[in-house]
Motif scaffolding. Structure first.
Motif, PDB file in Angstrom:
ATOM      1  N   THR A  57       0.815  -1.217   0.000  1.00  0.00           N
ATOM      2  CA  THR A  57       0.000   0.000   0.000  1.00  0.00           C
ATOM      3  C   THR A  57       0.848   1.268   0.000  1.00  0.00           C
ATOM      4  OG1 THR A  57      -0.226  -0.228   2.409  1.00  0.00           O
ATOM      5  CG2 THR A  57      -2.032  -1.054   1.044  1.00  0.00           C
ATOM      6  N   GLY A  58       2.181   1.146  -0.067  1.00  0.00           N
ATOM      7  CA  GLY A  58       3.046   2.307  -0.224  1.00  0.00           C
ATOM      8  C   GLY A  58       3.688   2.840   1.033  1.00  0.00           C
ATOM      9  N   LYS A  59       3.670   2.066   2.123  1.00  0.00           N
ATOM     10  CA  LYS A  59       4.221   2.566   3.401  1.00  0.00           C
ATOM     11  C   LYS A  59       5.724   2.818   3.293  1.00  0.00           C
ATOM     12  CE  LYS A  59       2.787  -1.121   5.571  1.00  0.00           C
ATOM     13  NZ  LYS A  59       2.186  -1.810   4.404  1.00  0.00           N
ATOM     14  N   THR A  60       6.466   1.789   2.916  1.00  0.00           N
ATOM     15  CA  THR A  60       7.922   1.934   2.794  1.00  0.00           C
ATOM     16  C   THR A  60       8.283   2.868   1.647  1.00  0.00           C
ATOM     17  OG1 THR A  60       8.215  -0.315   3.677  1.00  0.00           O
ATOM     18  CG2 THR A  60      10.080   0.663   2.500  1.00  0.00           C
ATOM     19  N   SER A  61       7.568   2.744   0.540  1.00  0.00           N
ATOM     20  CA  SER A  61       7.849   3.588  -0.627  1.00  0.00           C
ATOM     21  C   SER A  61       7.691   5.068  -0.302  1.00  0.00           C
ATOM     22  CB  SER A  61       6.923   3.212  -1.790  1.00  0.00           C
ATOM     23  OG  SER A  61       7.206   1.910  -2.253  1.00  0.00           O
ATOM     24  N   LEU A  62       6.722   5.408   0.532  1.00  0.00           N
ATOM     25  CA  LEU A  62       6.505   6.801   0.908  1.00  0.00           C
ATOM     26  C   LEU A  62       7.731   7.363   1.616  1.00  0.00           C
ATOM     27  CD1 LEU A  62       4.830   9.364   1.442  1.00  0.00           C
ATOM     28  CD2 LEU A  62       3.855   8.197   3.441  1.00  0.00           C
ATOM     29  N   VAL A  63       8.275   6.609   2.553  1.00  0.00           N
ATOM     30  CA  VAL A  63       9.432   7.088   3.332  1.00  0.00           C
ATOM     31  C   VAL A  63      10.651   7.250   2.425  1.00  0.00           C
ATOM     32  CG1 VAL A  63      10.905   6.652   5.326  1.00  0.00           C
ATOM     33  CG2 VAL A  63       8.514   5.912   5.368  1.00  0.00           C
ATOM     34  N   ILE A  64      10.893   6.261   1.556  1.00  0.00           N
ATOM     35  CA  ILE A  64      12.037   6.325   0.643  1.00  0.00           C
ATOM     36  C   ILE A  64      11.896   7.505  -0.321  1.00  0.00           C
ATOM     37  CG2 ILE A  64      13.249   5.103  -1.202  1.00  0.00           C
ATOM     38  CD1 ILE A  64      12.499   2.477   0.202  1.00  0.00           C
ATOM     39  N   ALA A  65      10.687   7.681  -0.859  1.00  0.00           N
ATOM     40  CA  ALA A  65      10.453   8.789  -1.795  1.00  0.00           C
ATOM     41  C   ALA A  65      10.645  10.137  -1.100  1.00  0.00           C
ATOM     42  CB  ALA A  65       9.044   8.686  -2.379  1.00  0.00           C
TER      43      ALA A  65
END
Length: 448
Positions: A57-65
Motif C-alpha cells: 500500500t506504499g508505506k515503505t515507498s513513501l518514506v524512501i520517496a
C-alpha cells in the motif's frame, strides 16, 4: 559470449521517486508529512511514526520517496532480519544522533517491526523503544499488523498512521501507466483482472503485470496459473467487514481470513458496538445477537460439538452489521478494546505476581489462591521490616521484592464478606476499622 542483461523488477523500476507518485492513501500521506514537518518546527509530540496497513500500500515507498525528494540521508533496517537488541543498537545507535558527517538531515526507517512478535524478540522491541526515547532524528517504523501485544511498548511511543488497501481503480491506473512507459500492450480486461486479483496490493499487481507482459504466452492463461491471494485481515479490517455486513451471507468466511481467535474477535466487536450503533433499540438487538452468538460458541466448546460453531460465528461476523444497516448509521471510529489494552499494560505486573505465587506454592505446598490471601500479606510485612532471610528462602529477585513492598495489594485476592484477611488480623487498628464498618452495615440492615 556477451553478458546477459538482467531484467530489473518492475516493482523497483517504478517505485515512487517523489511523494506525489505514491498511489492512494492521501490522508495517511498528509499525516506523515505533517509529522515530519513537526520536527522542523520544534520538538514533535511523538518522536517516531508507525506506518501500518496491508502489504503493497506504499508505506515503505513513501518514506524512501520523501527522503530522496527532500535530501535526507536514509538509514534503513529490516527488523525481521536483525532481531537482537545488540544488532539493533550496533546498527542504529549512532544513526539516531542529530546529523551526518556532512551535515545532511537524516531519517531512520525500521521496516517489518511486526516481525518482532515473539518472546525471544522482546530485547529487540526494547532496543527500538530505547532508540525512540533518545533519538534526535525522525524514526519511522513500518508494519503490516502492529496490534500484537508484544509491540505495545512501541505503539505508545509512536504517531500511528494507518494505510488502507488500494482500490482496484487506483491499481488499474498505475498498471496502465507502466504499460505506456514500457511500450507493451495488454488488454484492458486483463489489466482489470490483475487489479482485482491483487486485493489492493500494488506490489503484487506489478509483479503479475511483469509476468504477463514478458512471458510471451497468452496473458489470460498466464493469469489463470497464478494462485488467488488470500487476504489476512487485521483486527480493524475485520471490524470493517463485520460492521459493514448487510446480509448474513456477507459474514461467511470472514473469520477464516484472520489469525485472531474467536474470543478475541468477540472482545473487539463487543467493545466497539456502542460506537457503531447509537440507536437504543438497535443497540439492544445487537447485544441480544452477540449474547446468542456467545451461547452457541460456549455450548460448542463445552459439549465438544464443533458443528454448533457455525451458528455462533455467523451471528458474530454478520449480526452487528445487519442491525447497523437497518438503522443506516455511519458509526464512529474503531477503538482498541479497553480490556485488551488493560491486559497489555498490566502484563509485567501480572508476570511478577505469577512468579511470586509460583515460588511460594513450591516452598509451602499451598494453592496459589490460598497463598495470595493467607500468606503474602505476612510476607509483605516481613519484607517491609527488612527481613532479607525470608527473601532468600523463597529466592525472590530484587524486582519481586520491590513489587511486594510497594504494590502487593494488587496481587491480593479479595476475601469474602465477613472474613478477615491475614494482613488485617496482623493490624489491630485495621481490624477495629473493619468492625466499625461492619457495625454500620448492621445498623442499616436492622429492623425496627
Amino acid at each position: 559470449m556477451g553478458l546477459q542483461r538482467v531484467a530489473i523488477p518492475w516493482t523497483e523500476k517504478y517505485r515512487p521517486r517523489r511523494v506525489s507518485e505514491v498511489v492512494g492513501n492521501g490522508e495517511a500521506v498528509q499525516a506523515f508529512l505533517e509529522w515530519v514537518r513537526s520536527w522542523s518546527s520544534g520538538r514533535p509530540a511523538k518522536k517516531a511514526a508507525l506506518l501500518h496497513g496491508p502489504p503493497g500500500t506504499g508505506k515503505t515507498s513513501l518514506v524512501i520517496a520523501f527522503a530522496e525528494e527532500n535530501g535526507y540521508d536514509l538509514v534503513q533496517l529490516n527488523a525481521s532480519d536483525r532481531r537482537s537488541a545488540e544488532d539493533i543498537e550496533n546498527l542504529l545507535g549512532q544513526a539516531v544522533r542529530a546529523a551526518s558527517v556532512f551535515g545532511r538531515r537524516r531519517i531512520v526507517l525500521i521496516d517489518e517491526v511486526d516481525g518482532l512478535s515473539t518472546v525471544a524478540d522482546a530485547g529487540g522491541v526494547r532496543a527500538i523503544a530505547s532508540l525512540i526515547d533518545r533519538t534526535e532524528v525522525p524514526i519511522v517504523l513500518v508494519a503490516n499488523d502492529p496490534w500484537d501485544p508484544s509491540l505495545q511498548e512501541l505503539r505508545s511511543r509512536c504517531e500511528m498512521i494507518g494505510f488502507r488497501r488500494l482500490r482496484a481503480k487506483e491499481v488499474l491506473s498505475r498498471l496502465e501507466e507502466i504499460c505506456r512507459r514500457e511500450g507493451v500492450s495488454v488488454d484492458r480486461e486483463v489489466l482489470e483482472s490483475i487489479a482485482e486479483r491483487s486485493r489492493g496490493d500494488m506490489r503484487a499487481a506489478i509483479n503479475d503485470l511483469q509476468l504477463v507482459a514478458t512471458s510471451g504466452s497468452d496473458p489470460r492463461r498466464v493469469l489463470e496459473s497464478i494462485p488467488n491471494r488470500v487476504i489476512e485481515l487485521n483486527a480493524f479490517e475485520l471490524l470493517g467487514r463485520i460492521f459493514g455486513a448487510h446480509r448474513f451471507s456477507d459474514g461467511r468466511g470472514t473469520l477464516a481470513n484472520t489469525d485472531l481467535d474467536v474470543d478475541t474477535v468477540f472482545t473487539w466487536v463487543l467493545d466497539n458496538l456502542d460506537q457503531q450503533i447509537r440507536d437504543p433499540q438497535a443497540l439492544h438487538e445487537a447485544y441480544k445477537v452477540l449474547a446468542d452468538a456467545d451461547l452457541h460458541l460456549r455450548r460448542a466448546t463445552r459439549l465438544q460439538r464443533w458443528e454448533l460453531m457455525k451458528y455462533g460465528t455467523i451471528l458474530l461476523s454478520a449480526g452487528p452489521g445487519v442491525i447497523k444497516a437497518t438503522v443506516a448509521e455511519k458509526g464512529g471510529r474503531f477503538e482498541f478494546p479497553a480490556r485488551i489494552r488493560f491486559m497489555q499494560q498490566t502484563k509485567d505486573v501480572r508476570t511478577l505476581a505469577d512468579s511470586i505465587l509460583t515460588k511460594v506454592n513450591k516452598r509451602l505446598h499451598m494453592s496459589r489462591a490460598k497463598a495470595a490471601v493467607h500468606f503474602l500479606p505476612y510476607l509483605r510485612l516481613m519484607l517491609k521490616a527488612g527481613d532479607r532471610g525470608i527473601a532468600r528462602h523463597f529466592r525472590l529477585t530484587e524486582e519481586e521484592i520491590g513489587y511486594l513492598v510497594s504494590r502487593a495489594p494488587e496481587l491480593r485476592v479479595q476475601p469474602a464478606e465477613g472474613r478477615e484477611s491475614a494482613e488485617e488480623r496482623a493490624r489491630p487498628q485495621a481490624k477495629a476499622r473493619r468492625a466499625g464498618t461492619a457495625s454500620g452495615r448492621l445498623t442499616v440492615r436492622s429492623r425496627a
